[in-house]
Design a protein around this motif. Sequence first.
Motif, PDB file in Angstrom:
ATOM      1  N   GLN A 100       2.102  11.633  -6.528  1.00 26.96           N
ATOM      2  CA  GLN A 100       2.096  13.175  -5.997  1.00 26.96           C
ATOM      3  C   GLN A 100       3.148  13.298  -4.916  1.00 26.96           C
ATOM      4  O   GLN A 100       3.861  14.196  -4.639  1.00 26.96           O
ATOM      5  N   SER A 101       3.174  12.080  -3.785  1.00 22.08           N
ATOM      6  CA  SER A 101       4.171  12.124  -2.707  1.00 22.08           C
ATOM      7  C   SER A 101       5.464  12.239  -3.285  1.00 22.08           C
ATOM      8  O   SER A 101       6.365  12.812  -2.966  1.00 22.08           O
ATOM      9  N   TYR A 102       5.690  11.104  -4.203  1.00 19.51           N
ATOM     10  CA  TYR A 102       6.974  11.165  -4.862  1.00 19.51           C
ATOM     11  C   TYR A 102       7.630  12.425  -5.385  1.00 19.51           C
ATOM     12  O   TYR A 102       8.582  12.949  -5.049  1.00 19.51           O
ATOM     13  N   ASN A 103       6.456  12.979  -6.219  1.00 16.81           N
ATOM     14  CA  ASN A 103       7.050  14.243  -6.904  1.00 16.81           C
ATOM     15  C   ASN A 103       7.277  15.479  -5.654  1.00 16.81           C
ATOM     16  O   ASN A 103       8.198  16.154  -5.982  1.00 16.81           O
ATOM     17  N   GLU A 104       6.419  15.479  -4.710  1.00 12.42           N
ATOM     18  CA  GLU A 104       6.951  16.369  -3.672  1.00 12.42           C
ATOM     19  C   GLU A 104       8.106  16.236  -3.111  1.00 12.42           C
ATOM     20  O   GLU A 104       8.947  16.895  -2.562  1.00 12.42           O
ATOM     21  N   THR A 105       8.229  14.765  -2.652  1.00 12.14           N
ATOM     22  CA  THR A 105       9.654  14.684  -1.941  1.00 12.14           C
ATOM     23  C   THR A 105      10.957  14.773  -2.908  1.00 12.14           C
ATOM     24  O   THR A 105      11.823  15.037  -2.423  1.00 12.14           O
ATOM     25  N   LEU A 106      10.690  14.548  -4.256  1.00 11.84           N
ATOM     26  CA  LEU A 106      11.641  14.728  -5.007  1.00 11.84           C
ATOM     27  C   LEU A 106      12.048  16.473  -5.022  1.00 11.84           C
ATOM     28  O   LEU A 106      13.228  16.676  -5.195  1.00 11.84           O
ATOM     29  N   ALA A 107      11.153  17.264  -4.868  1.00 16.11           N
ATOM     30  CA  ALA A 107      11.254  18.739  -4.627  1.00 16.11           C
ATOM     31  C   ALA A 107      12.426  19.051  -3.527  1.00 16.11           C
ATOM     32  O   ALA A 107      13.228  19.978  -3.745  1.00 16.11           O
ATOM     33  N   ALA A 149      14.029  -1.026   4.391  1.00 16.98           N
ATOM     34  CA  ALA A 149      12.933  -0.407   3.991  1.00 16.98           C
ATOM     35  C   ALA A 149      11.415  -0.888   4.966  1.00 16.98           C
ATOM     36  O   ALA A 149      10.801   0.212   5.583  1.00 16.98           O
ATOM     37  N   LEU A 150      11.342  -2.102   4.860  1.00 17.53           N
ATOM     38  CA  LEU A 150      10.154  -2.615   5.939  1.00 17.53           C
ATOM     39  C   LEU A 150      10.477  -2.205   7.352  1.00 17.53           C
ATOM     40  O   LEU A 150       9.247  -1.662   7.983  1.00 17.53           O
ATOM     41  N   LEU A 151      11.607  -2.150   7.902  1.00 13.87           N
ATOM     42  CA  LEU A 151      11.931  -1.901   9.221  1.00 13.87           C
ATOM     43  C   LEU A 151      11.845  -0.277   9.608  1.00 13.87           C
ATOM     44  O   LEU A 151      11.529   0.210  10.615  1.00 13.87           O
ATOM     45  N   THR A 152      11.987   0.558   8.513  1.00 15.67           N
ATOM     46  CA  THR A 152      12.118   1.791   8.607  1.00 15.67           C
ATOM     47  C   THR A 152      10.796   2.567   7.998  1.00 15.67           C
ATOM     48  O   THR A 152      10.845   3.998   7.743  1.00 15.67           O
ATOM     49  N   ASN A 153       9.746   1.791   7.585  1.00 13.85           N
ATOM     50  CA  ASN A 153       8.700   2.556   6.721  1.00 13.85           C
ATOM     51  C   ASN A 153       9.397   3.304   5.491  1.00 13.85           C
ATOM     52  O   ASN A 153       8.888   4.327   5.190  1.00 13.85           O
ATOM     53  N   ARG A 154      10.490   2.896   4.763  1.00 11.66           N
ATOM     54  CA  ARG A 154      10.824   3.424   3.467  1.00 11.66           C
ATOM     55  C   ARG A 154      10.152   2.957   2.306  1.00 11.66           C
ATOM     56  O   ARG A 154       9.892   1.521   2.387  1.00 11.66           O
ATOM     57  N   VAL A 155      10.217   3.630   1.365  1.00 12.22           N
ATOM     58  CA  VAL A 155      10.042   2.871  -0.062  1.00 12.22           C
ATOM     59  C   VAL A 155      11.145   2.478  -0.860  1.00 12.22           C
ATOM     60  O   VAL A 155      12.018   3.303  -0.842  1.00 12.22           O
ATOM     61  N   LEU A 156      11.321   1.459  -1.406  1.00 18.76           N
ATOM     62  CA  LEU A 156      12.700   1.066  -1.933  1.00 18.76           C
ATOM     63  C   LEU A 156      12.319   1.199  -3.509  1.00 18.76           C
ATOM     64  O   LEU A 156      11.245   0.886  -3.898  1.00 18.76           O
ATOM     65  N   LEU A 157      13.285   1.929  -3.930  1.00 17.08           N
ATOM     66  CA  LEU A 157      13.525   2.055  -5.617  1.00 17.08           C
ATOM     67  C   LEU A 157      14.554   1.633  -5.768  1.00 17.08           C
ATOM     68  O   LEU A 157      15.811   1.845  -5.343  1.00 17.08           O
ATOM     69  N   VAL A 158      14.616   0.966  -7.066  1.00 16.06           N
ATOM     70  CA  VAL A 158      15.805   0.023  -7.558  1.00 16.06           C
ATOM     71  C   VAL A 158      16.562   0.995  -8.847  1.00 16.06           C
ATOM     72  O   VAL A 158      15.627   0.898  -9.872  1.00 16.06           O
ATOM     73  N   ASP A 159      17.829   1.253  -8.684  1.00 16.41           N
ATOM     74  CA  ASP A 159      18.427   1.625  -9.902  1.00 16.41           C
ATOM     75  C   ASP A 159      18.423   0.631 -10.948  1.00 16.41           C
ATOM     76  O   ASP A 159      18.858  -0.746 -10.445  1.00 16.41           O
ATOM     77  N   LYS A 212       0.978  -1.196  -0.153  1.00 14.11           N
ATOM     78  CA  LYS A 212      -0.043   0.042   0.066  1.00 14.11           C
ATOM     79  C   LYS A 212       0.985   1.165  -0.073  1.00 14.11           C
ATOM     80  O   LYS A 212       0.538   2.216  -0.793  1.00 14.11           O
ATOM     81  N   LEU A 213       1.963   1.024   1.007  1.00 14.51           N
ATOM     82  CA  LEU A 213       2.909   2.368   0.750  1.00 14.51           C
ATOM     83  C   LEU A 213       3.454   2.701  -0.689  1.00 14.51           C
ATOM     84  O   LEU A 213       3.646   3.797  -0.970  1.00 14.51           O
ATOM     85  N   HIS A 214       3.862   1.533  -1.031  1.00 16.67           N
ATOM     86  CA  HIS A 214       4.574   1.630  -2.514  1.00 16.67           C
ATOM     87  C   HIS A 214       3.523   2.188  -3.263  1.00 16.67           C
ATOM     88  O   HIS A 214       4.118   3.033  -4.357  1.00 16.67           O
ATOM     89  N   LYS A 215       2.466   1.801  -3.511  1.00 15.81           N
ATOM     90  CA  LYS A 215       1.411   2.320  -4.279  1.00 15.81           C
ATOM     91  C   LYS A 215       1.154   3.944  -4.117  1.00 15.81           C
ATOM     92  O   LYS A 215       1.158   4.436  -5.187  1.00 15.81           O
ATOM     93  N   ARG A 216       1.170   4.254  -2.941  1.00 14.78           N
ATOM     94  CA  ARG A 216       0.975   5.543  -2.597  1.00 14.78           C
ATOM     95  C   ARG A 216       2.291   6.447  -2.842  1.00 14.78           C
ATOM     96  O   ARG A 216       1.998   7.756  -3.137  1.00 14.78           O
ATOM     97  N   CYS A 217       3.420   5.874  -2.585  1.00 14.61           N
ATOM     98  CA  CYS A 217       4.579   6.784  -2.951  1.00 14.61           C
ATOM     99  C   CYS A 217       5.409   6.324  -4.112  1.00 14.61           C
ATOM    100  O   CYS A 217       6.393   7.059  -4.057  1.00 14.61           O
ATOM    101  N   GLY A 218       5.043   5.405  -4.818  1.00 15.54           N
ATOM    102  CA  GLY A 218       5.899   5.045  -5.955  1.00 15.54           C
ATOM    103  C   GLY A 218       6.195   6.028  -6.815  1.00 15.54           C
ATOM    104  O   GLY A 218       5.725   7.206  -6.723  1.00 15.54           O
ATOM    105  N   ASP A 223       5.933  13.125   3.355  1.00 20.40           N
ATOM    106  CA  ASP A 223       4.606  11.961   3.530  1.00 20.40           C
ATOM    107  C   ASP A 223       5.474  10.582   3.183  1.00 20.40           C
ATOM    108  O   ASP A 223       5.481   9.775   4.065  1.00 20.40           O
ATOM    109  N   CYS A 224       6.370  10.730   2.283  1.00 16.27           N
ATOM    110  CA  CYS A 224       6.911   9.376   2.015  1.00 16.27           C
ATOM    111  C   CYS A 224       8.656   9.648   2.269  1.00 16.27           C
ATOM    112  O   CYS A 224       9.055  10.632   1.761  1.00 16.27           O
TER     113      CYS A 224
END
Length: 582
Positions: free
Chosen positions: A167-174, A212-222, A157-163, A186-187
């Motif tokens: 919007q969350s991704y775009n904002e955090t990218l800023a 990521a699971l332990l720290t509630n982070r979203v994993l993104l893979v290069d 669910k987190l990944h769906k919301r923050c992937g 948010d993410c």
Amino acid sequence: MDLSSFRRRSSPSPSPDSGSARRGFLPAPARRFGLGAMRLNHILASTLLVLPLLATISVFYPRDGARRPPDRAAGFAEARVLDGRALSGNATPLVSDDTDSSSPPVDLPKNDLLGGLLAAEFNKQSCLSRFQSAIYQKISPHKPSSFLVSKLREYEKLHKRCGPYTQSYNETLANINSGKAIGSTDCKYIVWISFSGLGNRILTLASAFLYALLTNRVLLVDRGKDMADLFCEPFPEKSWLLPTDFPLVNQFQSFGQNSPNCHGNMLKKNIINTSTNTLPAYLYLHLAHDYGDHDKLFFCDEEQTVLAKVPWLVLKTDNYFVPSLFLMSSFDEELSKLFPDKETVFHHLGRYLFHPTNRVWGLITRYYQAYLAKADEKIGIQVRVFEEGNGPFPHVMDQILACTLKEKLLPEVDEKGFISSPPENQKLKAVLLTSLSSGYSEKLKDMYWEYPTVNGDLVGIYQPSHEEYQQTERQLHNQKAWAEMYLLSMSDVLVTSSWSTFGYVAQGLGGLKPWILYKPDNRTAPNPPCRRAMSMEPCFHAPPFYDCKAKAGTDTGALVPHVRHCEDMSWGLKVVSGHDEL
Ligand SMILES: *[C@@H]1O[C@H](CO)[C@@H](O)[C@H](O)[C@H]1NC(C)=O
Ligand SMILES: *[C@@H]1O[C@H](CO)[C@@H](O)[C@H](O)[C@H]1NC(C)=O
Ligand SMILES: *[C@@H]1O[C@H](CO)[C@@H](O)[C@H](O)[C@H]1NC(C)=O
């Protein structure tokens, strides 16, 4: 038909050999080649080509049909329908790279989803291995905890919301563009940099995901050169691949211990500390084997409270660092809930994350069906020699033989005999050997061709690839390497080489405690040649030896019973379940 017969032992304490007991009732040819294999071939053929054939088979094996577990049958029927539809329009074989996005998600019975480990909402054709692996792999005797299963659903669910591009991704990218961590986002993310060989990458990606699971982070893979060619998307809907327009992508290669945003470097220069309020938008974590003392502070609880405030963590590592997470009090409690059976970390996370792409799945299933499916027993031997020169080395050959014969994994040969009359319980053993050199498998093959075995068993030796042929096409090379790791994981028993991450991946995915070939010293076969692993977990090759509280060196392999030094590397650390003797 009896679908359970496609699987190997399905529980930790099965009746010792129910398969061969049943074979006893069959005519000789069926016994020789193994009924299970025949059924598998029939099934695959029918799945692919002629649906009515299924009915024919059930007529042939009515008793099996009666014994069939209802949920499995339902799942298979669905798979059959979907495959049938996909095939009706063209002559595409089982494996196709096309994604048929029109197939609706199908609810599958629990077993197909590895005891609830996998999410159900996936399109089948885009990643056949996710659903078909249950046909080839034995059911794991290690059930994921309900806490792990719900944690994974939460993560999805987190990944769906923050992937990517949400919007969350775009904002955090800023934040990255502004250079500072602005307020709380948010993410939060952990970006895994593709680094090192394939075996290492699989282990580090699993480590990053656990973090990521332990720290509630979203994993993104290069995606590196080939990540997308090797692995299916593991999370529903939103990709795990880092967008190619991610601002730091072009700096990944140059990130190192001395980079300005390197966590250890900033600590060393006292630019950040536990009381710093303005943290950067991203920190680079250097956890590669050459990392320094300040980088190692990552494994201290108080540093984790600082890192928790940083929206983007970018990680480069070539090590399976999970064992050191087990030594941190911030993660201790959650880890014991996630993995009550401690040595199952990579086993569960690996099977959750790593699904071969259709191209790789084709390599796996074609090989399996052609060479391994018929065998009564499959023995994986993974040979990796860390010595100069090309091999094959006589001392390594001696060691392989000494180990497999002494541990009775392979039968002795009768060097004086010419013919052995097949005994009642003659077994067909298939040895899958992986090595950069073809010499070891050729030797074994000769041995079992030239002489009969003392117990009459037949032994076939198979080696999918050897490096000599594959220097030119890197991409196919890694696809084959991944296929070989996966094929090894389908073994009944496994022999691995010390220090090899390739072997760790196979043992973890397969849930196998391998016999580990000791590292030869001074070009002589070690005595004893091998030992059984304490646990199926991989070894962390470069752990820190630091007591964060005492701010002093310590033996981190002697702090708790479930983190020990590895069998194959005295300074390494691995997680064990704790109930094994040393
Ligand atoms: C996020 O940004 C991208 C462009 O960088 C854009 O295409 C996308 O629509 C944005 N997402 C949302 C939810 O606004
Ligand atoms: C912590 O870092 C700040 C700079 O961010 C520095 O001014 C301060 O002296 C540091 N504190 C300690 C205890 O080192
Ligand atoms: C290694 O083996 C060689 C010959 O077998 C021997 O002369 C030498 O002393 C050995 N070295 C060590 C360090 O054992």
